[in-house]
Design an enzyme around this catalytic site. Sequence first.
Site, PDB file in Angstrom:
ATOM      1  N   LYS A   1       0.817  -1.221   0.000  1.00  0.00           N
ATOM      2  CA  LYS A   1       0.000   0.000   0.000  1.00  0.00           C
ATOM      3  C   LYS A   1       0.848   1.266   0.000  1.00  0.00           C
ATOM      4  CE  LYS A   1      -1.075   0.006   4.958  1.00  0.00           C
ATOM      5  NZ  LYS A   1       0.181  -0.719   5.261  1.00  0.00           N
TER       6      LYS A   1
ATOM      7  N   ARG B   1      -5.517   3.134  11.625  1.00  0.00           N
ATOM      8  CA  ARG B   1      -5.187   1.723  11.773  1.00  0.00           C
ATOM      9  C   ARG B   1      -6.099   1.049  12.790  1.00  0.00           C
ATOM     10  NH1 ARG B   1       0.360   1.845  10.001  1.00  0.00           N
ATOM     11  NH2 ARG B   1       1.272  -0.221   9.814  1.00  0.00           N
TER      12      ARG B   1
ATOM     13  N   ARG C   1      11.858  -6.974   1.414  1.00  0.00           N
ATOM     14  CA  ARG C   1      11.703  -5.525   1.384  1.00  0.00           C
ATOM     15  C   ARG C   1      12.982  -4.818   1.823  1.00  0.00           C
ATOM     16  NH1 ARG C   1       6.025  -2.898   3.145  1.00  0.00           N
ATOM     17  NH2 ARG C   1       6.954  -2.385   5.137  1.00  0.00           N
TER      18      ARG C   1
ATOM     19  N   ARG D   1      14.369  -3.142   7.304  1.00  0.00           N
ATOM     20  CA  ARG D   1      13.936  -2.432   8.519  1.00  0.00           C
ATOM     21  C   ARG D   1      13.747  -3.410   9.673  1.00  0.00           C
ATOM     22  NH1 ARG D   1       8.925   0.919   6.229  1.00  0.00           N
ATOM     23  NH2 ARG D   1       7.901  -0.363   7.774  1.00  0.00           N
TER      24      ARG D   1
ATOM     25  N   ARG E   1       3.108  -8.129  13.618  1.00  0.00           N
ATOM     26  CA  ARG E   1       2.399  -7.050  12.914  1.00  0.00           C
ATOM     27  C   ARG E   1       1.158  -7.592  12.202  1.00  0.00           C
ATOM     28  NH1 ARG E   1       6.568  -4.061   9.218  1.00  0.00           N
ATOM     29  NH2 ARG E   1       4.941  -2.506   8.990  1.00  0.00           N
TER      30      ARG E   1
HETATM   31  P1  AMP Z   1       4.067   1.479   8.517  1.00  0.00           P
HETATM   32  O1  AMP Z   1       5.254   2.098   7.882  1.00  0.00           O
HETATM   33  O2  AMP Z   1       2.771   2.136   8.140  1.00  0.00           O
HETATM   34  O3  AMP Z   1       4.015  -0.019   8.331  1.00  0.00           O
HETATM   35  O4  AMP Z   1       4.199   1.737  10.095  1.00  0.00           O
HETATM   36  C1  AMP Z   1       5.289   1.225  10.829  1.00  0.00           C
HETATM   37  C2  AMP Z   1       4.927   1.156  12.320  1.00  0.00           C
HETATM   38  O5  AMP Z   1       4.608   2.476  12.801  1.00  0.00           O
HETATM   39  C3  AMP Z   1       3.711   0.320  12.661  1.00  0.00           C
HETATM   40  O6  AMP Z   1       4.004  -1.068  12.758  1.00  0.00           O
HETATM   41  C4  AMP Z   1       3.292   0.926  13.988  1.00  0.00           C
HETATM   42  O7  AMP Z   1       4.127   0.494  15.042  1.00  0.00           O
HETATM   43  C5  AMP Z   1       3.551   2.406  13.763  1.00  0.00           C
HETATM   44  N1  AMP Z   1       2.364   3.089  13.201  1.00  0.00           N
HETATM   45  C6  AMP Z   1       2.239   3.631  11.965  1.00  0.00           C
HETATM   46  N2  AMP Z   1       1.012   4.168  11.797  1.00  0.00           N
HETATM   47  C7  AMP Z   1       0.348   3.957  12.948  1.00  0.00           C
HETATM   48  C8  AMP Z   1      -0.978   4.257  13.396  1.00  0.00           C
HETATM   49  N3  AMP Z   1      -1.874   4.872  12.599  1.00  0.00           N
HETATM   50  N4  AMP Z   1      -1.314   3.906  14.657  1.00  0.00           N
HETATM   51  C9  AMP Z   1      -0.436   3.284  15.477  1.00  0.00           C
HETATM   52  N5  AMP Z   1       0.806   2.951  15.118  1.00  0.00           N
HETATM   53  C10 AMP Z   1       1.214   3.279  13.861  1.00  0.00           C
END
Ligand code: AMP
Length: 214
Positions: A13, A88, A127, A160, A171
């Site tokens: 996404k 989320r 990734r 990462r 996750r």
């Molecule tokens: P992402 O890059 O969107 O996969 O986000 C990486 C990490 O950031 C996630 O696994 C969460 O720990 C945190 N995170 C990102 N967006 C949110 C959100 N809307 N609410 C809570 N934690 C978030």
Amino acid sequence: MKIVMLGAPGAGKGTQAKMIAAKYQVPHVSSGDIFRANIKNGTELGKKAKEYMDQGLLVPDELTVDLVIDRLSWEDCKNGYILDGFPRTIPQAKTLDEALEKIGEHLDYAIDVDVPDENIVTRMSGRRACVGCGATYHIVYNPSKKGENCEVCGDQLILRDDDKPETVQKRLSVYHEQTQPLIDYYAGQGILKSVDGTQDMNDVFAAIAAILEA
Ligand code: AMP
């Protein structure tokens, strides 16, 4: 054009969000990128967020919601945005709806990039993310033309911490428990669109563009 991207971690996404943002000239607002920028800059928020992120957990709402919603009030968001990684949870989605309602606005689409769990873990181990600018690649599906370095800024590409297999499993379970209910939430509002995220990324993008231009 106000769009929310939905999908499991690793569904692609973020990649699609960047492609939509480039084509339709609206900002890509990624909550994960906002947190990663804070981590990189050593802020207090970054330190707190990292503790949760490294465990594959969600960052608590009190550190997340105001931060992201405030970002949407910036001048560059006045013609719309692509939200990636936010909301989320149902409470986050409700807070966003309320904030938009207050200013007489609403989301146009929630686009779910659908990929079964079996594909996710293999995908995520391939990734790579740039330590400098955060651009993402995949060693098989979307390799950098500069090998181990970023095409955009030349910095080094890494796996990462939160893309490591043990964290990915966590996750994914967090996704199913807390984020997947958003699919029904937005379906109930009549704005949900689903695309098959197992296709080549250009085909996924073509499917999304067809929805946005219908
Ligand atoms: P992402 O890059 O969107 O996969 O986000 C990486 C990490 O950031 C996630 O696994 C969460 O720990 C945190 N995170 C990102 N967006 C949110 C959100 N809307 N609410 C809570 N934690 C978030």
